[in-house]
Design a protein around this motif. Structure first.
Motif, PDB file in Angstrom:
ATOM      1  N   LEU A 163      -6.431  13.414  12.179  1.00  0.00           N
ATOM      2  CA  LEU A 163      -6.876  13.100  10.819  1.00  0.00           C
ATOM      3  C   LEU A 163      -5.918  12.138  10.117  1.00  0.00           C
ATOM      4  O   LEU A 163      -6.354  11.302   9.314  1.00  0.00           O
ATOM      5  N   LEU A 164      -4.631  12.247  10.397  1.00  0.00           N
ATOM      6  CA  LEU A 164      -3.669  11.320   9.795  1.00  0.00           C
ATOM      7  C   LEU A 164      -3.928   9.891  10.262  1.00  0.00           C
ATOM      8  O   LEU A 164      -3.750   8.939   9.492  1.00  0.00           O
ATOM      9  N   LYS A 165      -4.321   9.730  11.508  1.00  0.00           N
ATOM     10  CA  LYS A 165      -4.660   8.401  12.007  1.00  0.00           C
ATOM     11  C   LYS A 165      -5.853   7.836  11.245  1.00  0.00           C
ATOM     12  O   LYS A 165      -5.856   6.662  10.838  1.00  0.00           O
ATOM     13  N   GLU A 166      -6.879   8.665  11.027  1.00  0.00           N
ATOM     14  CA  GLU A 166      -8.032   8.238  10.231  1.00  0.00           C
ATOM     15  C   GLU A 166      -7.612   7.903   8.804  1.00  0.00           C
ATOM     16  O   GLU A 166      -8.058   6.907   8.225  1.00  0.00           O
ATOM     17  N   LEU A 167      -6.759   8.743   8.238  1.00  0.00           N
ATOM     18  CA  LEU A 167      -6.342   8.540   6.856  1.00  0.00           C
ATOM     19  C   LEU A 167      -5.525   7.265   6.714  1.00  0.00           C
ATOM     20  O   LEU A 167      -5.674   6.534   5.725  1.00  0.00           O
ATOM     21  N   GLU A 168      -4.683   6.978   7.687  1.00  0.00           N
ATOM     22  CA  GLU A 168      -3.903   5.743   7.640  1.00  0.00           C
ATOM     23  C   GLU A 168      -4.828   4.527   7.619  1.00  0.00           C
ATOM     24  O   GLU A 168      -4.623   3.569   6.857  1.00  0.00           O
ATOM     25  N   THR A 169      -5.871   4.563   8.440  1.00  0.00           N
ATOM     26  CA  THR A 169      -6.831   3.460   8.483  1.00  0.00           C
ATOM     27  C   THR A 169      -7.550   3.294   7.151  1.00  0.00           C
ATOM     28  O   THR A 169      -7.650   2.182   6.611  1.00  0.00           O
ATOM     29  N   GLU A 170      -8.036   4.398   6.610  1.00  0.00           N
ATOM     30  CA  GLU A 170      -8.774   4.331   5.348  1.00  0.00           C
ATOM     31  C   GLU A 170      -7.864   3.934   4.183  1.00  0.00           C
ATOM     32  O   GLU A 170      -8.289   3.222   3.268  1.00  0.00           O
ATOM     33  N   THR A 171      -6.616   4.386   4.211  1.00  0.00           N
ATOM     34  CA  THR A 171      -5.672   4.013   3.157  1.00  0.00           C
ATOM     35  C   THR A 171      -5.381   2.521   3.204  1.00  0.00           C
ATOM     36  O   THR A 171      -5.280   1.857   2.168  1.00  0.00           O
ATOM     37  N   GLY A 172      -5.285   1.982   4.419  1.00  0.00           N
ATOM     38  CA  GLY A 172      -5.081   0.542   4.564  1.00  0.00           C
ATOM     39  C   GLY A 172      -6.256  -0.250   4.009  1.00  0.00           C
ATOM     40  O   GLY A 172      -6.069  -1.278   3.344  1.00  0.00           O
ATOM     41  N   HIS A 173      -7.469   0.207   4.264  1.00  0.00           N
ATOM     42  CA  HIS A 173      -8.653  -0.479   3.734  1.00  0.00           C
ATOM     43  C   HIS A 173      -8.684  -0.415   2.199  1.00  0.00           C
ATOM     44  O   HIS A 173      -9.060  -1.392   1.540  1.00  0.00           O
ATOM     45  N   LEU A 174      -8.301   0.742   1.647  1.00  0.00           N
ATOM     46  CA  LEU A 174      -8.283   0.881   0.192  1.00  0.00           C
ATOM     47  C   LEU A 174      -7.230  -0.031  -0.428  1.00  0.00           C
ATOM     48  O   LEU A 174      -7.474  -0.685  -1.461  1.00  0.00           O
ATOM     49  N   GLN A 175      -6.070  -0.089   0.177  1.00  0.00           N
ATOM     50  CA  GLN A 175      -5.020  -1.004  -0.295  1.00  0.00           C
ATOM     51  C   GLN A 175      -5.533  -2.438  -0.316  1.00  0.00           C
ATOM     52  O   GLN A 175      -5.357  -3.167  -1.301  1.00  0.00           O
ATOM     53  N   GLN A 176      -6.191  -2.841   0.748  1.00  0.00           N
ATOM     54  CA  GLN A 176      -6.709  -4.203   0.840  1.00  0.00           C
ATOM     55  C   GLN A 176      -7.760  -4.475  -0.237  1.00  0.00           C
ATOM     56  O   GLN A 176      -7.803  -5.567  -0.824  1.00  0.00           O
ATOM     57  N   ALA A 177      -8.595  -3.478  -0.522  1.00  0.00           N
ATOM     58  CA  ALA A 177      -9.628  -3.657  -1.548  1.00  0.00           C
ATOM     59  C   ALA A 177      -9.009  -3.922  -2.907  1.00  0.00           C
ATOM     60  O   ALA A 177      -9.482  -4.789  -3.660  1.00  0.00           O
ATOM     61  N   PHE A 178      -7.940  -3.192  -3.237  1.00  0.00           N
ATOM     62  CA  PHE A 178      -7.261  -3.434  -4.512  1.00  0.00           C
ATOM     63  C   PHE A 178      -6.574  -4.808  -4.520  1.00  0.00           C
ATOM     64  O   PHE A 178      -6.557  -5.494  -5.550  1.00  0.00           O
ATOM     65  N   GLN A 179      -6.023  -5.207  -3.393  1.00  0.00           N
ATOM     66  CA  GLN A 179      -5.354  -6.505  -3.337  1.00  0.00           C
ATOM     67  C   GLN A 179      -6.346  -7.660  -3.474  1.00  0.00           C
ATOM     68  O   GLN A 179      -6.031  -8.692  -4.073  1.00  0.00           O
ATOM     69  N   ILE A 180      -7.540  -7.487  -2.936  1.00  0.00           N
ATOM     70  CA  ILE A 180      -8.579  -8.499  -3.105  1.00  0.00           C
ATOM     71  C   ILE A 180      -8.953  -8.614  -4.581  1.00  0.00           C
ATOM     72  O   ILE A 180      -9.115  -9.724  -5.120  1.00  0.00           O
ATOM     73  N   LYS A 181      -9.067  -7.476  -5.248  1.00  0.00           N
ATOM     74  CA  LYS A 181      -9.377  -7.494  -6.681  1.00  0.00           C
ATOM     75  C   LYS A 181      -8.216  -8.085  -7.484  1.00  0.00           C
ATOM     76  O   LYS A 181      -8.428  -8.728  -8.514  1.00  0.00           O
ATOM     77  N   GLU A 182      -7.002  -7.884  -7.030  1.00  0.00           N
ATOM     78  CA  GLU A 182      -5.839  -8.484  -7.707  1.00  0.00           C
ATOM     79  C   GLU A 182      -5.987  -9.998  -7.760  1.00  0.00           C
ATOM     80  O   GLU A 182      -5.766 -10.619  -8.804  1.00  0.00           O
ATOM     81  N   THR A 183      -6.379 -10.594  -6.653  1.00  0.00           N
ATOM     82  CA  THR A 183      -6.579 -12.047  -6.604  1.00  0.00           C
ATOM     83  C   THR A 183      -7.805 -12.463  -7.414  1.00  0.00           C
ATOM     84  O   THR A 183      -7.776 -13.444  -8.177  1.00  0.00           O
TER      85      THR A 183
END
Length: 488
Positions: A163-183
């Motif tokens: 589950l931690l492996k899944e969570l790491e993947t999903e957390t990375g996608h969420l981080q990227q989504a916020f960074q896209i909105k930052e730009t």
């Protein structure tokens, strides 16, 4: 001994243990130990989480393979057990894992439910009946060289690592989504707020950039959490001494499990310590709590920024996901952030519970292991779902309301804070008072008073200036020159 079918009740078979005889549904792969648990722990009606069942099945498979390779299991029996383990791991036998996750015995009921199901299915594969415990024994064959005390915590760590492996993947996608909105929001000037009151201007991109930075730290925490769980006590048996298990088995079984799971695990150097102490789970839970804190804060901010939309801040619009009221037609509520907040609060509560349970372990085993398992796996499962849902159903679809953002900036007297280094605190305070008394906007007032030109107001409110760190000599010259021209 092979159990005969009850002639009066063909749907029932009978099995014995040290406490006596019980009736078991003939169709059940499980047996007497599982039946005792069903009778003793009718507590929550919940199921053992699927990742945990899968992990237990893979643990049993690794143990059976090791025993086969060392000659401790008959080849036919061993191969039937391996097939049954595969079926349990892929979910085929999921309906047979029936014990409640809340149970006494440090996880023995779960372990025995799995042992009996694997044994029953293996017996069936060999041509026997599901209740033929003589053909394949849950204890003498499936549980060979194991105890609940090494199997259960090892499986918990493996399930958590999945589950931690899944969570790491999903957390990375969420981080990227916020960074896209930052730009995307870099040019949207808005009002900053501290303690719920107007502060100085900033950009919406800067606000979303801060969200992304917080989630980036959580991604790193999740990654590091996996390191905390890699030491397992499989082979340590009852108290970590390995009593009842061959030395060769102890040194081989973890490598087998590592090959089947694909996760980074290793045999603990101190099996006694790993058997009795659960601080690794507490540490991981604490990192999940930190992630939950950030999710709750960010979700709450998005609710507030989108509030109204007419009677609140209304500076952003969240994707409309469903009707918000059974009486107020057209109302749309921020349901995704609200769901995320609930996940965060639940995870924080689980963290408190896990810490308390870990602290109450006594001497050579923690009897509250099932509670730790349930809380940790629930938190991980909820956070995986929350991170994914937050991103896909909310963050990726957020749009800015630029006119509203600018109107709030223009109406706020905090714009004058920018001028403190150039005209002094007292003069700024006078202008703020005058703005309140006259009802003029700050931007109009400073032009009327000759403090700033209209061009300078636009400069002050430009996204470029919002993103500039502090002021320099060039700023002072610019402000002074414009001010002198305005006063002439």
């Amino acid at each position: 001994m092979k159990q005969p079918m009850d002639s009066k009740s063909p749907s029932i078979r009978r099995e014995k243990d040290a406490l006596g005889e019980v009736e078991i549904p003939a169709s059940a792969l499980w047996g007497v130990h599982t039946k005792r648990a069903l009778d003793n722990f009718p507590l929550s009606g919940q199921k053992i989480p699927a990742p945990f069942v899968r992990a237990l099945a893979l643990v049993k498979k690794a143990c059976a393979e090791t025993n086969l390779s060392l000659g401790y299991l008959d080849k036919q029996v061993g191969e039937a057990i391996l097939t049954a383990c595969d079926e349990l791991a892929d979910g085929t036998l999921a309906d047979q894992i029936v014990v409640d996750p809340f149970q006494g015995g440090a996880g023995t009921s779960t372990n025995m439910n799995v042992n009996e199901v694997i044994a029953g299915r293996a017996a069936e594969l060999l041509g026997g009946s599901r209740g033929d415990r003589e053909l394949v024994s849950p204890l003498d064959h499936v549980n060979l060289h194991q105890s609940t005390n090494d199997v259960y915590p090892t499986a918990l760590k493996v399930a958590a690592l999945f589950l931690l492996k899944e969570l790491e993947t999903e957390t990375g996608h969420l981080q990227q989504a916020f960074q896209i909105k930052e730009t995307e929001f870099a040019s949207v000037v808005k009002l900053g707020r501290t303690q719920m009151m107007d502060a100085v201007p900033m950009t919406l991109g800067m606000e979303f950039g801060a969200f992304g930075e917080a989630i980036a730290r959580d991604r790193w925490r999740v990654f590091k959490s996996r390191e905390r769980l890699k030491q397992v006590n499989l082979g340590g048996t009852a108290v970590g001494t390995g009593l009842g298990a061959p030395r060769a088995y102890i040194f081989k079984v973890v490598e087998r499990l590592k090959a089947h799971t694909g996760v980074v695990i290793a045999r603990s150097e101190n099996l006694v310590d790993t058997t009795q102490n659960l601080d690794a789970f507490v540490e991981v839970s604490g990192m999940l709590k930190a992630f939950s804190v950030n999710l709750v804060k960010i979700a709450s901010d998005l609710r507030l920024l989108s509030s109204g939309p007419k009677g609140g801040l209304g500076e952003i619009t969240l994707p409309a996901r469903q009707a918000g009221s059974s009486i107020m037609a057209g109302k749309v509520n921020p349901v995704i952030p609200e769901a995320v907040i609930q996940v965060g609060l639940r995870t924080m509560a689980n963290d408190q519970m896990i810490g308390s349970a870990a602290s109450m372990g006594q001497l050579d085993l923690n009897h509250l292991m099932p509670l730790v398992a349930h809380g940790l796996l629930e938190s991980l499962t909820l956070l995986v779902g929350a991170a994914r849902t937050f991103r896909t159903h909310c963050v990726e679809g957020i749009t800015p309301n630029m006119d509203t953002c600018l109107a709030h900036v223009a109406a706020s007297d905090t714009l004058l804070t920018v001028l403190v280094p150039f005209i002094g605190y007292d003069r700024v305070a006078e202008l703020m008072a005058k703005a309140k008394n006259t009802g003029l906007s700050v931007s109009d007032l400073v032009v009327e008073e000759g403090v700033l030109t209209e061009a300078q107001v636009n400069e002050v409110l430009s996204p470029k200036r919002m993103q500039k760190m502090g002021f320099d000599a060039g700023d002072q010259a610019f402000f002074k020159g414009e001010h002198d021209q305005a006063g002439q």
